[in-house]
Design a protein around this motif. Structure first.
Motif, mmCIF file in Angstrom:
data_model
loop_
_atom_site.group_PDB
_atom_site.id
_atom_site.type_symbol
_atom_site.label_atom_id
_atom_site.label_comp_id
_atom_site.label_asym_id
_atom_site.label_seq_id
_atom_site.Cartn_x
_atom_site.Cartn_y
_atom_site.Cartn_z
ATOM 1 N N MET A 7 44.983 44.714 12.314
ATOM 2 C CA MET A 7 44.092 45.513 13.153
ATOM 3 C C MET A 7 44.007 46.936 12.741
ATOM 4 N N THR A 8 42.826 47.519 12.698
ATOM 5 C CA THR A 8 42.853 48.813 12.391
ATOM 6 C C THR A 8 43.063 49.748 13.411
ATOM 7 N N ASN A 9 43.757 51.054 13.083
ATOM 8 C CA ASN A 9 43.887 52.004 14.287
ATOM 9 C C ASN A 9 42.737 52.833 14.337
ATOM 10 N N VAL A 10 42.309 53.239 15.372
ATOM 11 C CA VAL A 10 41.104 54.127 15.593
ATOM 12 C C VAL A 10 41.318 55.273 16.380
ATOM 13 N N THR A 11 40.744 56.437 15.947
ATOM 14 C CA THR A 11 40.862 57.745 16.830
ATOM 15 C C THR A 11 39.305 58.097 17.160
ATOM 16 N N LEU A 12 39.178 58.061 18.495
ATOM 17 C CA LEU A 12 38.077 58.497 19.033
ATOM 18 C C LEU A 12 38.196 60.035 19.454
ATOM 19 N N LEU A 13 37.370 60.917 18.647
ATOM 20 C CA LEU A 13 37.509 62.325 18.819
ATOM 21 C C LEU A 13 36.641 62.835 19.804
ATOM 22 N N ASN A 14 36.882 63.957 20.602
ATOM 23 C CA ASN A 14 36.043 64.397 21.501
ATOM 24 C C ASN A 14 35.536 63.699 22.548
ATOM 25 N N CYS A 15 36.380 62.944 23.139
ATOM 26 C CA CYS A 15 35.982 62.030 24.306
ATOM 27 C C CYS A 15 35.959 62.578 25.592
ATOM 28 N N ARG A 16 35.073 62.342 26.506
ATOM 29 C CA ARG A 16 35.367 62.793 27.938
ATOM 30 C C ARG A 16 35.519 61.592 28.836
ATOM 31 N N PRO A 17 36.984 61.121 29.022
ATOM 32 C CA PRO A 17 37.257 59.976 29.437
ATOM 33 C C PRO A 17 37.045 59.959 31.031
ATOM 34 N N ASN A 18 36.085 58.987 31.522
ATOM 35 C CA ASN A 18 35.816 58.984 33.028
ATOM 36 C C ASN A 18 35.159 60.108 33.188
ATOM 37 N N GLY A 19 34.230 60.924 32.229
ATOM 38 C CA GLY A 19 33.459 61.982 32.642
ATOM 39 C C GLY A 19 34.141 63.173 32.790
ATOM 40 N N SER A 20 35.330 63.391 32.344
ATOM 41 C CA SER A 20 36.130 64.492 32.456
ATOM 42 C C SER A 20 35.493 65.693 31.878
ATOM 43 N N GLU A 21 35.638 66.857 32.346
ATOM 44 C CA GLU A 21 35.035 68.017 31.651
ATOM 45 C C GLU A 21 35.555 68.534 30.409
ATOM 46 N N SER A 22 36.801 68.295 30.393
ATOM 47 C CA SER A 22 37.459 68.645 29.044
ATOM 48 C C SER A 22 37.588 67.555 27.899
ATOM 49 N N ARG A 23 37.718 67.713 26.718
ATOM 50 C CA ARG A 23 37.436 66.779 25.711
ATOM 51 C C ARG A 23 38.783 66.271 25.493
ATOM 52 N N HIS A 24 39.039 65.113 25.048
ATOM 53 C CA HIS A 24 40.597 64.373 24.609
ATOM 54 C C HIS A 24 39.954 63.568 23.338
ATOM 55 N N ASP A 25 41.309 63.485 22.420
ATOM 56 C CA ASP A 25 41.105 62.263 21.597
ATOM 57 C C ASP A 25 41.788 61.226 21.932
ATOM 58 N N LEU A 26 41.251 60.121 21.802
ATOM 59 C CA LEU A 26 42.001 58.760 22.195
ATOM 60 C C LEU A 26 42.537 58.138 20.761
ATOM 61 N N HIS A 27 43.588 57.979 20.744
ATOM 62 C CA HIS A 27 44.181 57.177 19.707
ATOM 63 C C HIS A 27 44.473 55.872 19.888
ATOM 64 N N ILE A 28 44.052 54.873 19.046
ATOM 65 C CA ILE A 28 43.763 53.532 19.506
ATOM 66 C C ILE A 28 44.976 52.886 18.484
ATOM 67 N N ALA A 29 45.859 52.199 19.003
ATOM 68 C CA ALA A 29 46.689 51.227 18.053
ATOM 69 C C ALA A 29 46.888 49.866 18.514
ATOM 70 N N ASP A 30 46.898 48.937 17.679
ATOM 71 C CA ASP A 30 47.136 47.340 18.164
ATOM 72 C C ASP A 30 46.218 47.030 19.479
ATOM 73 N N GLY A 31 45.088 47.711 19.561
ATOM 74 C CA GLY A 31 44.305 47.157 20.514
ATOM 75 C C GLY A 31 44.549 47.878 22.085
ATOM 76 N N ARG A 32 45.249 48.959 21.789
ATOM 77 C CA ARG A 32 45.583 49.469 22.982
ATOM 78 C C ARG A 32 45.405 50.956 22.850
ATOM 79 N N ILE A 33 45.120 51.791 23.911
ATOM 80 C CA ILE A 33 45.275 53.253 23.869
ATOM 81 C C ILE A 33 46.523 53.660 23.546
ATOM 82 N N HIS A 34 46.945 54.349 22.458
ATOM 83 C CA HIS A 34 48.180 54.647 22.098
ATOM 84 C C HIS A 34 48.597 56.018 22.507
#
Ligand SMILES: [Zn+2]
Length: 401
Positions: free
Chosen positions: A1-28
């Motif tokens: 399973m490939t690890n993925v990083t989503l850069l510059n996300c606004r999780p649940n519409g947050s004002e600030s930006r976050h990077d989501l690092h994903i490993a093994d199918g989960r948010i790491h």
């Protein structure tokens, strides 16, 4: 399973930006986009989403993939009368006339659902002496093909009635033996005319096979409320709390807040969930009051492009829009509640793992443009990136697995 990083996300519409690092199918890890923190895993693929909103992927609690004519030429519907009998006749005619296999049509429709952001789908598969188990087998084949993109539950469903179509009791049992996750019934009183007998059959079979139960209920007024209580009682008697869902439930649509609360308490106590119907012809239930009683509830895309109804496009976000519009929601908190119904509350309805975009949650996600959650309910963007277990499964309106 490939690890993925989503850069510059606004999780649940947050004002600030976050990077989501994903490993093994989960948010790491979830880190501030500005601080460049290293999450401690091989980053693998990187996708810069440029400040788009990220939501938990959507839950479709009620659709009819086997009947959908998605992918077929537009099918004219000229029936004038809108009645159950007319819809039954139209459905029989569709079964006779359409030659494209269910697996292809159901697959095309559920791909549309995934492209729109759903990664869990409960679909009904018609059983009837006219078609046997073709609907179930075709839907199961489509489920197999989409296994990497969505979790799909199939409920065998006597669309034209159980008692009024002799042979359907046997077909429901055969469907459970063939791998259906649950069985349903349609208007036990209004269509079949003997609610007690229908509930005996459906709960009896579900108990025997440890299956879920899902009734579609178009009975309104006192009859509908009485039926709801009957189902709640059976659910408790059979120890099936948490495994029974009611779709549509027309009787909830016209209730004032007090009556909604009383009905909700009956359902909540029995652990019976509601897949709220949003229909053109009647009001929607008071979902905020219903939710406050503790009822598990979700939305569904329902019939989509068939002789049963031309409406529907497999998009849960559009359903949230319809619900918010018909509820006359104007405050952002209320608009946001309709989004909750298509992800967080939907997951709760079907006992799925929680997903609030926290570390450890499944990386089942939808990325979509917009300033705020209220905005995307009022004006759903078409362009969506969909991930299932950390893998991109749809982009730009197409499934890519
Ligand atoms: Zn339905």
């Amino acid at each position: 399973m490939t690890n993925v990083t989503l850069l510059n996300c606004r999780p649940n519409g947050s004002e600030s930006r976050h990077d989501l690092h994903i490993a093994d199918g989960r948010i790491h890890a979830v880190v501030d986009s500005d601080n460049n923190a290293h999450p401690g895993v091989d980053n693998g693929q990187t996708i810069d989403v440029g400040g788009q909103i990220v939501l938990p992927s959507f839950i479709d609690g009620h659709c009819h993939a086997d009947k959908s004519l998605w992918g077929e030429p537009w099918s004219r519907r000229d029936s004038v009368e809108v009645s159950m009998n007319q819809m039954f006749e139209d459905t029989l005619r569709q079964w006779e006339e359409i030659t494209t296999p269910v697996a292809i049509r159901a697959g095309a429709f559920m791909r549309q659902c995934v492209a729109n952001g759903s990664t869990f789908i409960r679909t009904f598969a018609d059983v009837d002496p006219a078609i046997g188990l073709d609907g179930l087998h075709g839907t199961m084949a489509a489920r197999e093909e989409l296994a990497d993109a969505a979790d799909i539950q199939i409920v065998a469903f006597p669309q034209l009635g159980l008692l009024r179509r002799p042979g359907n009791e046997d077909l429901l049992e055969q469907a459970l033996q063939a791998g259906a996750d649950g069985i349903g019934g349609l208007d036990p009183a209004g269509v079949d005319g003997d609610a007690g007998r229908v509930l005996d059959i459906v709960f009896g079979l579900a108990g025997k096979y440890q299956a879920t139960v899902d009734f579609h209920m178009h009975e309104d007024g006192e009859l509908g409320l009485w039926l709801m209580k009957q189902i709640a009682q059976r659910t408790i008697a059979f120890g099936m709390q948490g495994r029974v869902t009611l779709c549509d439930v027309f009787s909830l649509a016209y209730l004032d807040a007090d009556a909604t609360r009383r009905a909700g308490e009956v359902l909540a106590e029995a652990g019976v969930a509601v897949a709220v119907g949003v229909h053109g012809l009647l009001p929607v239930p008071d979902v905020l009051t219903l939710h406050a009683t503790g009822v598990r509830m979700c939305l569904g895309s329902d019939s989509s492009r068939s002789q049963w109804s031309p409406w529907g496009d497999g998009d849960m976000l559009s359903r949230a829009t319809f619900l918010a519009y018909k509820s006359y929601f104007r405050r952002d908190a209320d608009l946001e509640f309709t989004l909750d119904m298509i992800h967080t509350l939907g997951r709760e309805t079907f006992g799925r793992p929680e997903n609030r975009l926290r570390v450890g949650d499944p990386a089942d996600l939808v990325v979509l443009p917009g300033d705020a959650l209220g905005e995307i309910v009022v004006c759903p963007p078409r362009d969506r990136l969909v991930l299932k277990a950390g893998n991109v499964v749809a982009r730009e309106g197409r499934v890519v697995v």
